[in-house]
Design a protein around this motif. Structure first.
Motif, short mmCIF file in Angstrom:
data_model
loop_
_atom_site.label_atom_id
_atom_site.label_comp_id
_atom_site.label_asym_id
_atom_site.label_seq_id
_atom_site.Cartn_x
_atom_site.Cartn_y
_atom_site.Cartn_z
N ILE A 118 -9.03 2.35 2.89
CA ILE A 118 -10.46 2.04 2.69
C ILE A 118 -10.75 1.64 1.25
O ILE A 118 -11.79 1.03 0.99
CB ILE A 118 -11.38 3.20 3.13
CG1 ILE A 118 -11.10 4.48 2.33
CG2 ILE A 118 -11.26 3.45 4.62
CD1 ILE A 118 -12.18 5.54 2.53
N PHE A 119 -9.84 1.97 0.33
CA PHE A 119 -10.02 1.49 -1.05
C PHE A 119 -8.69 1.54 -1.78
O PHE A 119 -7.93 2.50 -1.64
CB PHE A 119 -11.05 2.33 -1.82
CG PHE A 119 -11.72 1.57 -2.93
CD1 PHE A 119 -12.83 0.79 -2.68
CD2 PHE A 119 -11.22 1.60 -4.22
CE1 PHE A 119 -13.44 0.06 -3.70
CE2 PHE A 119 -11.81 0.88 -5.24
CZ PHE A 119 -12.94 0.10 -4.98
N HIS A 120 -8.43 0.47 -2.54
CA HIS A 120 -7.22 0.40 -3.35
C HIS A 120 -7.63 0.13 -4.78
O HIS A 120 -8.35 -0.83 -5.07
CB HIS A 120 -6.31 -0.72 -2.83
CG HIS A 120 -4.97 -0.76 -3.50
ND1 HIS A 120 -4.13 0.33 -3.52
CD2 HIS A 120 -4.35 -1.73 -4.20
CE1 HIS A 120 -3.02 0.01 -4.18
NE2 HIS A 120 -3.14 -1.23 -4.62
N ALA A 121 -7.22 1.02 -5.70
CA ALA A 121 -7.73 0.96 -7.08
C ALA A 121 -6.63 1.15 -8.12
O ALA A 121 -6.59 2.16 -8.82
CB ALA A 121 -8.82 2.02 -7.26
N PRO A 122 -5.73 0.17 -8.26
CA PRO A 122 -4.78 0.24 -9.37
C PRO A 122 -5.52 0.04 -10.70
O PRO A 122 -6.62 -0.52 -10.73
CB PRO A 122 -3.83 -0.93 -9.09
CG PRO A 122 -4.65 -1.89 -8.30
CD PRO A 122 -5.57 -1.05 -7.46
N LYS A 123 -4.91 0.47 -11.77
CA LYS A 123 -5.54 0.32 -13.08
C LYS A 123 -5.89 -1.12 -13.39
O LYS A 123 -6.89 -1.40 -14.05
CB LYS A 123 -4.60 0.86 -14.18
CG LYS A 123 -4.56 2.37 -14.29
CD LYS A 123 -3.70 2.77 -15.49
CE LYS A 123 -3.70 4.27 -15.68
NZ LYS A 123 -2.90 4.68 -16.87
N SER A 124 -5.06 -2.04 -12.93
CA SER A 124 -5.30 -3.44 -13.22
C SER A 124 -6.62 -3.93 -12.65
O SER A 124 -7.19 -4.93 -13.11
CB SER A 124 -4.15 -4.30 -12.65
OG SER A 124 -4.05 -4.14 -11.25
N LEU A 125 -7.16 -3.22 -11.63
CA LEU A 125 -8.44 -3.58 -11.05
C LEU A 125 -9.58 -2.73 -11.59
O LEU A 125 -10.63 -3.26 -11.96
CB LEU A 125 -8.39 -3.47 -9.52
CG LEU A 125 -7.61 -4.54 -8.76
CD1 LEU A 125 -7.68 -4.27 -7.26
CD2 LEU A 125 -8.15 -5.93 -9.07
N HIS A 126 -9.38 -1.38 -11.64
CA HIS A 126 -10.52 -0.55 -12.04
C HIS A 126 -10.76 -0.55 -13.55
O HIS A 126 -11.88 -0.37 -14.00
CB HIS A 126 -10.42 0.86 -11.48
CG HIS A 126 -9.33 1.72 -12.02
ND1 HIS A 126 -9.24 2.12 -13.34
CD2 HIS A 126 -8.27 2.32 -11.41
CE1 HIS A 126 -8.22 2.91 -13.53
NE2 HIS A 126 -7.58 3.03 -12.36
N LYS A 127 -9.69 -0.74 -14.34
CA LYS A 127 -9.79 -0.87 -15.80
C LYS A 127 -10.56 0.28 -16.47
O LYS A 127 -11.24 0.10 -17.48
CB LYS A 127 -10.45 -2.21 -16.18
CG LYS A 127 -9.70 -3.42 -15.65
CD LYS A 127 -10.32 -4.72 -16.11
CE LYS A 127 -9.69 -5.94 -15.47
NZ LYS A 127 -8.25 -6.05 -15.68
#
Length: 398
Positions: A118-127
């Motif tokens: 339902i959600f994918h949040a690697p550092k490269s996206l959430h910053k």
């Protein structure tokens, strides 16, 4: 010893195990259910698909998932309830499949459930500073185990995160075990909602293998079709084929930091979505394009990102054996564009390797579960994004 632990031990020690692999992807078209016979482990893994089907989701159920999918702000109570609801629906679909295939539940040794992202949040996206990589799949394994009576492994991506990975893509593990071949460099290209590929070197050196997301596969096209045509996807690329590419819009779509990042990397619909398209239209002054031309351009966008990623690894004259899987392999325009952009590569499907390409992702999780139960972590060296771990939490049925 607890009788359930004894049962787990006995099943893991069998020379042949029956494992059901499950996959429900970002497209949310249904639950892929693959009943597999698995012998051995590690490089000696011998896996055969005995049965396969996609358990269809109702429109009501799909709408419930979309209410909490890939949104930064959602109803937390609904997330909590859907964790159980998804598991119950998946368990029902498994039970129905086994009845259809004339198997009794007690004949099945294990279930390997990916769950629903339902959600994918690697550092490269959430910053966000001081926060780790994150991803969330729901569809609780305990509920599936209890409702089916079968030991269930689930929540595979969390170990990957804990060991320093981004939680995706996980295909590298199964691809290495199922598809490596001495003397042949292979690219296992999966065109799902997000397109990703695994590179398998012909020298069988695990430290050289990597898997990476490359960008949008079907996700933006599917979202566009659902919003503007009220169709789940562009069957046979009918709409996209009737439209014309807009080069100006394509150029802006391709101007994305993620697409310039080194491999391996991971992304999701959190980035590549209709808001991304709308922003690109505003930047390129193409807000008045016909819907069919937008669909054509989105198809070119997916093809360009995939082809560019392969060229980035193997040069502009890339010569590779490319084995496709995922829904995008059924899009004739997308495949035609890929063949035109990488003309010296040979395009096949995993059916040429005796694995149904539509079942491949579900089979992958059966393989991952088998490694957790019977194998040991594969040494991928110090390669970034590929921690040497076994994955999956174990849920007992009682």
């Amino acid at each position: 010893m607890n009788i359930q632990i004894q049962n787990l031990y006995n099943k893991a020690a069998k020379p042949e195990r029956l494992i059901i692999g499950l996959m429900s992807g970002t497209s949310m078209d249904g639950l892929d259910i693959a009943l597999c016979s698995v012998k051995g482990f590690g490089p000696e893994t011998d896996i055969k698909i005995l049965e396969f089907k996609t358990g269809e989701y109702t429109n009501e159920f799909r709408t419930k998932i979309k209410a909490i999918f890939s949104k930064e702000q959602v109803d937390l109570q609904l997330v909590c309830l859907m964790n159980e609801h998804i598991a119950n629906v998946h368990a029902q679909l498994i039970n129905e499949a086994l009845e259809e295939w004339t198997y009794k539940n007690e004949q099945i040794d294990f279930i390997a459930s990916h769950g629903q992202t339902i959600f994918h949040a690697p550092k490269s996206l959430h910053k966000l500073e001081n926060y780790p990589n994150g991803t969330l799949q729901i569809g609780d394994g305990d509920h599936i185990a209890v409702k089916t009576g079968i030991i269930t492994l689930s929540d595979f991506r969390q170990k990957h995160l804990a060991a320093g990975g981004e939680g995706a893509p996980l295909a590298v593990y199964g691809d290495f075990l199922m598809f490596s071949k001495s003397g042949e460099n292979r690219i296992m290209l999966n065109i799902g909602g997000i397109a990703n590929f695994t590179y398998l070197p012909g020298n069988l050196n695990a430290s050289e293998i990597f898997s990476t997301d490359v960008g949008p596969g079907n996700t933006m096209m599917d979202q566009f079709m659902q919003k503007h045509y009220h169709q789940f996807y562009d069957k046979n690329a009918t709409v996209a084929t009737s439209g014309k590419l807009n080069e100006t819009l394509l150029s802006v779509l391709l101007n994305c930091d993620f697409l310039e990042m080194d491999f391996p990397k991971t992304t999701g619909p959190e980035l590549f979505n209709l808001d991304y398209l709308l922003s690109a239209q505003k930047q390129s002054s193409t807000e008045n394009l016909k819907p069919k031309d937008l669909m054509a351009t989105l198809c070119h966008f997916s093809a360009e990102t995939i082809a560019n990623a392969i060229k980035k690894c193997f040069g502009n004259e890339a010569k590779a054996q490319i084995y496709m899987s995922g829904g995008g392999m059924h899009n004739p325009l997308l495949v035609k564009l890929l063949k035109g952009k990488i003309p010296q590569s040979n395009f096949l499907t995993t059916a040429d390797l005796n694995i149904n390409p539509d079942a491949k992702e579900a089979v992958l999780f059966a393989v991952l579960a088998n490694e957790t139960l019977c194998g040991k972590p594969i040494d991928f060296g110090s390669r970034k994004g590929v921690p040497s771990v076994c994955m999956g939490k174990i849920s007992l049925p009682a």
